[in-house]
Design a protein around this motif. Sequence first.
Motif, short mmCIF file in Angstrom:
data_model
loop_
_atom_site.label_atom_id
_atom_site.label_comp_id
_atom_site.label_asym_id
_atom_site.label_seq_id
_atom_site.Cartn_x
_atom_site.Cartn_y
_atom_site.Cartn_z
N GLY A 130 -6.04 -7.83 -5.27
CA GLY A 130 -7.11 -8.75 -4.94
C GLY A 130 -7.59 -9.53 -6.15
N LEU A 131 -7.71 -8.86 -7.29
CA LEU A 131 -8.12 -9.55 -8.52
C LEU A 131 -7.06 -10.55 -8.95
CD1 LEU A 131 -9.64 -6.54 -10.48
CD2 LEU A 131 -10.88 -8.57 -9.70
N THR A 140 -5.34 -1.50 -15.05
CA THR A 140 -6.80 -1.32 -15.01
C THR A 140 -7.41 -1.57 -16.39
OG1 THR A 140 -6.62 0.25 -13.17
CG2 THR A 140 -8.66 0.27 -14.46
N VAL A 179 -5.40 2.15 -2.57
CA VAL A 179 -6.66 1.41 -2.71
C VAL A 179 -6.78 0.82 -4.12
CG1 VAL A 179 -9.17 1.64 -2.78
CG2 VAL A 179 -7.87 2.69 -0.92
N ALA A 180 -6.49 1.63 -5.13
CA ALA A 180 -6.57 1.14 -6.51
C ALA A 180 -5.62 -0.04 -6.73
CB ALA A 180 -6.24 2.27 -7.49
N VAL A 192 -6.93 -3.23 -4.96
CA VAL A 192 -8.01 -3.85 -5.74
C VAL A 192 -7.41 -4.74 -6.82
CG1 VAL A 192 -9.88 -3.42 -7.37
CG2 VAL A 192 -9.73 -2.09 -5.26
#
Length: 332
Positions: free
Chosen positions: A85-86, A31, A78-79, A82
Amino acid sequence: MREAVLRVVRVLRVLRVAILSLSWMVVLALTIVTGFHLTRREPWTLIVGLIAVTPWIYMLAWVTAAVGLFGHRRVLAVASLVLVGLQLWWVVPDFDPISHLSRPVPGSTSIRLFDANVSQSNRNLSGIAHEILQDKPQVVTMEELTPAALRSLQLTHVMGRFRYNLVLPVKGSYGMAMWSSYPLADATEWYAYGHPELRAWLELPHGRRLRLDVVHTDAPYGVGEPMPWANEMQAVRDELAREPRPLVAVGDLNATWYDWHFQALLSLGLRDAAVVAGRGWQMTWPRDQQPVVPYLRIDHVLLSKGVSLQSYDLGVGRGSDHHPVLVNISCL
């Protein structure tokens, strides 16, 4: 027996906690890298390096996603998804295997171009000379050409077939060169934040001209980096924005598809030949660190409108840490 079972249960609980904790540490680290990536900030060499290996480090997000899904940890899943997906958003356009090669337009001029970072530590270019002899390019460009390497190249007599050249060998990594079967007009050296680059007009048949830039930047690591490298990349972008078209820019930029400095070059209307050919997944560096396989694509051929691509291949590059790039292009 019961104590043994309880011991196993305790071990499994500790293992489960450890896996979840490690997964969260991975997600947190990715992140942070993602934040730098999305905000186009690269203050440290570590961040530049992590962004460069985007296809590989984000595979960890697939693992943490599986841990979250199978461990019924919704927030973790979920994190992680994401981040997955990126990764796909960044990687899929580069790794797209669909070829968009085109046939030469009738009446256009075809050019076979060979580019190689020959490596400043490589004092024997006989292997690369043999590749040039076999591939029969009409234009050859090189980066990191030293006087010693040039002498070894001259001993092969391979470059004698190229009537026109601009050859500027330098000790260290700043040596640059271009050879051409076509006449070179206004061949000159220019500087990107102090780093030497080359440019010239290729005088093609029927009065056509093609602008050729040979570009190279310092690696984004070492004392003071990555700011000098970032400044060089910005200077390259500024210069290519001013260059006339049609244009071909080739060389080792020490930047991958995922770096925003490289994307800034593409925003000028330039196309990445590897991606056009559906070969963005082929890495060019390092080629000499077996058993480590090449994991970065930092050697590029960029094409403007008016230049079409017929083929894209990587050479061997014996003696260098880079694979050469060989393209067939045509120009109206």
